[in-house]
Design a protein around this motif. Structure first.
Motif, PDB file in Angstrom:
ATOM      1  N   LEU A 134       0.827  -1.206   0.000  1.00 25.83           N
ATOM      2  CA  LEU A 134       0.000   0.000   0.000  1.00 25.83           C
ATOM      3  C   LEU A 134       0.863   1.259   0.000  1.00 25.83           C
ATOM      4  CD1 LEU A 134      -2.936   0.997   0.062  1.00 25.83           C
ATOM      5  CD2 LEU A 134      -2.623   1.308   2.509  1.00 25.83           C
ATOM      6  N   GLY A 135       1.948   1.265   0.771  1.00 25.45           N
ATOM      7  CA  GLY A 135       2.856   2.417   0.761  1.00 25.45           C
ATOM      8  C   GLY A 135       3.462   2.643  -0.616  1.00 25.45           C
ATOM      9  N   GLY A 136       3.819   1.555  -1.295  1.00 25.74           N
ATOM     10  CA  GLY A 136       4.357   1.673  -2.655  1.00 25.74           C
ATOM     11  C   GLY A 136       3.336   2.203  -3.641  1.00 25.74           C
TER      12      GLY A 136
ATOM     13  N   ARG B 287       3.646  10.489  -5.610  1.00 24.28           N
ATOM     14  CA  ARG B 287       5.053  10.880  -5.602  1.00 24.28           C
ATOM     15  C   ARG B 287       5.406  11.694  -4.353  1.00 24.28           C
ATOM     16  NH1 ARG B 287       7.427   7.596  -9.148  1.00 24.28           N
ATOM     17  NH2 ARG B 287       6.404   7.662 -11.130  1.00 24.28           N
ATOM     18  N   ASP B 288       4.715  11.433  -3.263  1.00 25.99           N
ATOM     19  CA  ASP B 288       4.957  12.112  -1.992  1.00 25.99           C
ATOM     20  C   ASP B 288       5.435  11.072  -0.985  1.00 25.99           C
ATOM     21  OD1 ASP B 288       5.062  13.788   0.144  1.00 25.99           O
ATOM     22  OD2 ASP B 288       2.909  14.187   0.247  1.00 25.99           O
ATOM     23  N   LEU B 289       6.713  11.150  -0.610  1.00 27.04           N
ATOM     24  CA  LEU B 289       7.314  10.149   0.268  1.00 27.04           C
ATOM     25  C   LEU B 289       6.712  10.190   1.673  1.00 27.04           C
ATOM     26  CD1 LEU B 289       9.412   7.928   0.559  1.00 27.04           C
ATOM     27  CD2 LEU B 289      11.051   9.680   1.233  1.00 27.04           C
ATOM     28  N   VAL B 290       6.455  11.391   2.181  1.00 28.28           N
ATOM     29  CA  VAL B 290       5.910  11.510   3.540  1.00 28.28           C
ATOM     30  C   VAL B 290       4.513  10.890   3.612  1.00 28.28           C
ATOM     31  CG1 VAL B 290       5.213  13.133   5.344  1.00 28.28           C
ATOM     32  CG2 VAL B 290       7.297  13.552   4.022  1.00 28.28           C
TER      33      VAL B 290
ATOM     34  N   SER C 101       3.282   8.541   1.685  1.00 27.03           N
ATOM     35  CA  SER C 101       3.380   7.087   1.552  1.00 27.03           C
ATOM     36  C   SER C 101       3.904   6.453   2.845  1.00 27.03           C
ATOM     37  CB  SER C 101       4.273   6.710   0.372  1.00 27.03           C
ATOM     38  OG  SER C 101       5.610   7.079   0.609  1.00 27.03           O
ATOM     39  N   LEU C 102       4.812   7.129   3.566  1.00 28.83           N
ATOM     40  CA  LEU C 102       5.281   6.604   4.844  1.00 28.83           C
ATOM     41  C   LEU C 102       4.176   6.634   5.892  1.00 28.83           C
ATOM     42  CD1 LEU C 102       8.884   8.080   5.076  1.00 28.83           C
ATOM     43  CD2 LEU C 102       8.224   5.705   4.679  1.00 28.83           C
ATOM     44  N   LEU C 103       3.337   7.656   5.868  1.00 32.07           N
ATOM     45  CA  LEU C 103       2.199   7.708   6.780  1.00 32.07           C
ATOM     46  C   LEU C 103       1.218   6.568   6.505  1.00 32.07           C
ATOM     47  CD1 LEU C 103       1.444  11.534   6.970  1.00 32.07           C
ATOM     48  CD2 LEU C 103       2.250  10.048   8.806  1.00 32.07           C
TER      49      LEU C 103
ATOM     50  N   THR D 247      -1.153   1.555   7.928  1.00 28.42           N
ATOM     51  CA  THR D 247      -1.592   0.247   7.438  1.00 28.42           C
ATOM     52  C   THR D 247      -0.938  -0.882   8.219  1.00 28.42           C
ATOM     53  OG1 THR D 247      -1.867   1.176   5.241  1.00 28.42           O
ATOM     54  CG2 THR D 247      -1.770  -1.209   5.395  1.00 28.42           C
ATOM     55  N   PHE D 248       0.332  -0.721   8.553  1.00 29.27           N
ATOM     56  CA  PHE D 248       1.038  -1.749   9.314  1.00 29.27           C
ATOM     57  C   PHE D 248       0.388  -1.951  10.679  1.00 29.27           C
ATOM     58  CE2 PHE D 248       4.550  -3.059  12.147  1.00 29.27           C
ATOM     59  CZ  PHE D 248       4.820  -4.278  11.563  1.00 29.27           C
ATOM     60  N   VAL D 249       0.114  -0.873  11.389  1.00 29.05           N
ATOM     61  CA  VAL D 249      -0.506  -0.972  12.712  1.00 29.05           C
ATOM     62  C   VAL D 249      -1.914  -1.552  12.595  1.00 29.05           C
ATOM     63  CG1 VAL D 249      -1.372   0.386  14.656  1.00 29.05           C
ATOM     64  CG2 VAL D 249       0.891   0.846  13.719  1.00 29.05           C
ATOM     65  N   PHE D 250      -2.694  -1.065  11.632  1.00 26.75           N
ATOM     66  CA  PHE D 250      -4.058  -1.559  11.435  1.00 26.75           C
ATOM     67  C   PHE D 250      -4.063  -3.050  11.117  1.00 26.75           C
ATOM     68  CE2 PHE D 250      -7.709  -2.419   8.676  1.00 26.75           C
ATOM     69  CZ  PHE D 250      -8.736  -2.049   9.526  1.00 26.75           C
ATOM     70  N   ASP D 251      -3.162  -3.481  10.236  1.00 28.99           N
ATOM     71  CA  ASP D 251      -3.093  -4.903   9.882  1.00 28.99           C
ATOM     72  C   ASP D 251      -2.700  -5.766  11.075  1.00 28.99           C
ATOM     73  OD1 ASP D 251      -3.851  -4.452   7.303  1.00 28.99           O
ATOM     74  OD2 ASP D 251      -1.807  -4.412   6.509  1.00 28.99           O
ATOM     75  N   LEU D 252      -1.759  -5.282  11.891  1.00 26.63           N
ATOM     76  CA  LEU D 252      -1.375  -6.051  13.074  1.00 26.63           C
ATOM     77  C   LEU D 252      -2.555  -6.227  14.026  1.00 26.63           C
ATOM     78  CD1 LEU D 252       2.184  -4.828  14.110  1.00 26.63           C
ATOM     79  CD2 LEU D 252       1.515  -7.060  13.253  1.00 26.63           C
TER      80      LEU D 252
END
Length: 79
Positions: free
Chosen positions: A26-28, A35-38, A40-42, A47-52
């Motif tokens: 999802l970040g990718g 094209r906004d790195l910040v 995509s990191l958010l 997503t990582f926390v939600f998935d966990l």
């Protein structure tokens, strides 16, 4: 008491790996679209926390619990 098997020891790592894989995807996608790195990191972190949390709740729902004190185990027939 018996030692946990290798599969039981690796189960948390599998769940964290699956959550990380979904978050990286999802970040990718967000990075390729905006094209906004910040941003995509958010999305990656959220997503990582939600998935966990979702995977942990699903594992709690699937994992059988021990019978309470005084209850018959589910394998034995009832009187």
């Amino acid at each position: 008491m018996t030692e946990p098997r290798r599969r039981e020891k690796l189960r948390p790592a599998e769940l964290v790996g699956l959550a990380a894989l979904v978050a990286v995807f999802l970040g990718g996608v967000i990075f390729l679209v905006t094209r906004d790195l910040v941003l995509s990191l958010l999305f990656f972190g959220g997503t990582f926390v939600f998935d966990l949390v979702v995977l942990a709740m699903l594992m709690l729902a699937v994992t059988p619990n021990k019978p309470a004190d005084g209850e018959a185990p589910p394998d034995t027939p009832h009187d």
